[in-house]
Design a protein around this motif. Sequence first.
Motif, mmCIF file in Angstrom:
data_model
loop_
_atom_site.group_PDB
_atom_site.id
_atom_site.type_symbol
_atom_site.label_atom_id
_atom_site.label_comp_id
_atom_site.label_asym_id
_atom_site.label_seq_id
_atom_site.Cartn_x
_atom_site.Cartn_y
_atom_site.Cartn_z
ATOM 1 N N PRO A 43 0.820 -1.218 0.000
ATOM 2 C CA PRO A 43 0.000 0.000 0.000
ATOM 3 C C PRO A 43 0.849 1.260 0.000
ATOM 4 C CG PRO A 43 -0.781 -1.575 1.634
ATOM 5 C CD PRO A 43 0.550 -2.067 1.145
ATOM 6 N N GLU A 44 0.173 2.394 -0.158
ATOM 7 C CA GLU A 44 0.857 3.668 -0.210
ATOM 8 C C GLU A 44 1.716 3.873 1.037
ATOM 9 O OE1 GLU A 44 -3.535 4.400 0.821
ATOM 10 O OE2 GLU A 44 -2.312 3.049 -0.387
ATOM 11 N N PRO A 45 2.805 4.637 0.911
ATOM 12 C CA PRO A 45 3.775 4.728 1.995
ATOM 13 C C PRO A 45 3.267 5.404 3.260
ATOM 14 C CG PRO A 45 4.315 6.272 0.233
ATOM 15 C CD PRO A 45 3.247 5.366 -0.295
ATOM 16 N N ASP A 46 2.187 6.153 3.195
ATOM 17 C CA ASP A 46 1.694 6.833 4.393
ATOM 18 C C ASP A 46 0.579 6.046 5.075
ATOM 19 O OD1 ASP A 46 -0.188 7.222 2.455
ATOM 20 O OD2 ASP A 46 -0.447 9.370 2.790
ATOM 21 N N SER A 47 0.549 4.740 4.878
ATOM 22 C CA SER A 47 -0.497 3.905 5.477
ATOM 23 C C SER A 47 -0.093 3.366 6.849
ATOM 24 C CB SER A 47 -0.837 2.728 4.552
ATOM 25 O OG SER A 47 0.302 1.933 4.329
ATOM 26 N N ILE A 48 1.097 3.732 7.330
ATOM 27 C CA ILE A 48 1.561 3.333 8.657
ATOM 28 C C ILE A 48 1.478 4.574 9.548
ATOM 29 C CG2 ILE A 48 3.456 2.353 9.993
ATOM 30 C CD1 ILE A 48 4.526 1.165 7.369
ATOM 31 N N HIS A 49 0.693 4.489 10.613
ATOM 32 C CA HIS A 49 0.380 5.681 11.395
ATOM 33 C C HIS A 49 1.039 5.646 12.768
ATOM 34 C CE1 HIS A 49 -2.497 6.798 8.321
ATOM 35 N NE2 HIS A 49 -2.875 5.535 8.314
ATOM 36 N N ARG A 50 1.460 6.802 13.198
ATOM 37 C CA ARG A 50 2.106 6.948 14.501
ATOM 38 C C ARG A 50 1.049 7.286 15.551
ATOM 39 N NH1 ARG A 50 8.084 9.617 13.827
ATOM 40 N NH2 ARG A 50 8.672 8.543 11.886
ATOM 41 N N ARG A 51 0.928 6.397 16.538
ATOM 42 C CA ARG A 51 -0.054 6.592 17.606
ATOM 43 C C ARG A 51 0.659 6.427 18.947
ATOM 44 N NH1 ARG A 51 -2.119 2.837 13.971
ATOM 45 N NH2 ARG A 51 -3.822 3.634 12.650
ATOM 46 N N ASP A 52 0.571 7.435 19.756
ATOM 47 C CA ASP A 52 1.169 7.379 21.085
ATOM 48 C C ASP A 52 0.067 7.095 22.093
ATOM 49 O OD1 ASP A 52 2.585 7.613 23.399
ATOM 50 O OD2 ASP A 52 3.251 9.684 23.077
ATOM 51 N N LEU A 53 -0.262 5.813 22.258
ATOM 52 C CA LEU A 53 -1.362 5.401 23.134
ATOM 53 C C LEU A 53 -0.810 4.677 24.358
ATOM 54 C CD1 LEU A 53 -3.821 4.029 20.425
ATOM 55 C CD2 LEU A 53 -3.709 6.331 21.383
ATOM 56 N N ARG A 54 -1.520 4.819 25.448
ATOM 57 C CA ARG A 54 -1.115 4.199 26.702
ATOM 58 C C ARG A 54 -2.273 3.365 27.247
ATOM 59 N NH1 ARG A 54 3.533 7.142 28.728
ATOM 60 N NH2 ARG A 54 4.034 8.767 27.190
ATOM 61 N N PHE A 55 -1.919 2.203 27.802
ATOM 62 C CA PHE A 55 -2.940 1.264 28.253
ATOM 63 C C PHE A 55 -2.633 0.794 29.672
ATOM 64 C CE2 PHE A 55 -2.601 0.997 23.679
ATOM 65 C CZ PHE A 55 -3.921 1.017 23.248
ATOM 66 N N GLY A 56 -3.691 0.622 30.446
ATOM 67 C CA GLY A 56 -3.575 -0.052 31.735
ATOM 68 C C GLY A 56 -2.860 0.701 32.829
ATOM 69 N N ARG A 57 -2.720 2.002 32.672
ATOM 70 C CA ARG A 57 -1.982 2.736 33.707
ATOM 71 C C ARG A 57 -2.782 2.867 35.003
ATOM 72 N NH1 ARG A 57 0.827 2.390 29.487
ATOM 73 N NH2 ARG A 57 2.708 3.659 29.155
ATOM 74 N N ASP A 58 -4.094 2.912 34.910
ATOM 75 C CA ASP A 58 -4.930 3.185 36.080
ATOM 76 C C ASP A 58 -5.766 1.999 36.523
ATOM 77 O OD1 ASP A 58 -4.068 5.892 36.001
ATOM 78 O OD2 ASP A 58 -5.551 6.303 34.431
ATOM 79 N N VAL A 59 -5.591 0.849 35.865
ATOM 80 C CA VAL A 59 -6.405 -0.324 36.188
ATOM 81 C C VAL A 59 -5.476 -1.514 36.413
ATOM 82 C CG1 VAL A 59 -8.244 -1.863 35.413
ATOM 83 C CG2 VAL A 59 -8.268 0.553 34.734
#
Length: 283
Positions: free
Chosen positions: A6-22
Amino acid sequence: MSAVTPEPDSIHRRDLRFGRDVALDRWWHGGDAGRTAFFNALSSTFPVGEKFFMTAVRHFKDETPELLREQIEDFIYQESMHTREHVVFNRQAAEAGFDIAPLEERARRTISWARRRSPVQQLAATCALEHFTATLANDLLADPLHLEGASEEPARLWKWHAIEEIEHKAVAFDTYLVATRKMTRFRRWLKRSAVMAVTSMRFHYVIYRNTADLLAQDGKNNVPTWAKLLAYLYGRPGPMRKLLAEVFIYMRPGFHPWQVDDRHLLKAALAELELDTGKGVTT
């Protein structure tokens, strides 16, 4: 680089955080010791494994064309985020009472062995393992049975990870095509197939030893627990059954990861997690 990528910009940068409060439940996967152990065993390998992937691909970055270099940078960003989040997840599993250190050490020894191979062989191993993660990601997003009954926060973590494994599933492979461009097609195919065979054996050994270690800590490393877990892994939904079949698909001459276009799974999963679909994901 393959025309089906696929086109080169199909990989996205996501700064997500999980499970910090549970806090993570000890048997967070539907109260099932076997499924929890399997996913925890996978997670225990990710931090050291993903650092290996980043190093293997980065080694050849300067040889690649500009568009692929951009994808490599995005690949490294995504893998660094995966590393960070699975470090947190593994720490939470430890806080839930599991001794994760022996599992991490087993993965570390395997990666240390791989690091003694040539850069091209390390890249070929990365291609093989990226194919495993992309296969597992496809299956996880396609069939809700994989995470049925799982706690909300770890389920979100695994779905996010699956989305990004599909987005960047061809980066290492396309880098391998550049790195081996002076080889004959037969030699290139033979090397990646031989490395896949070895990698597959080591992967299965590490994952199942880690799973057995965790089950032993629960006093559940027994025939009834394994029978139930193997029915999950090789019956329905059957992630390891499908992964085993993909070993042979990967070994076909002319194989490329994007011969299976599963971007439709990304659109649905991104909507479920309420994340931006982004250009290149919608179909």
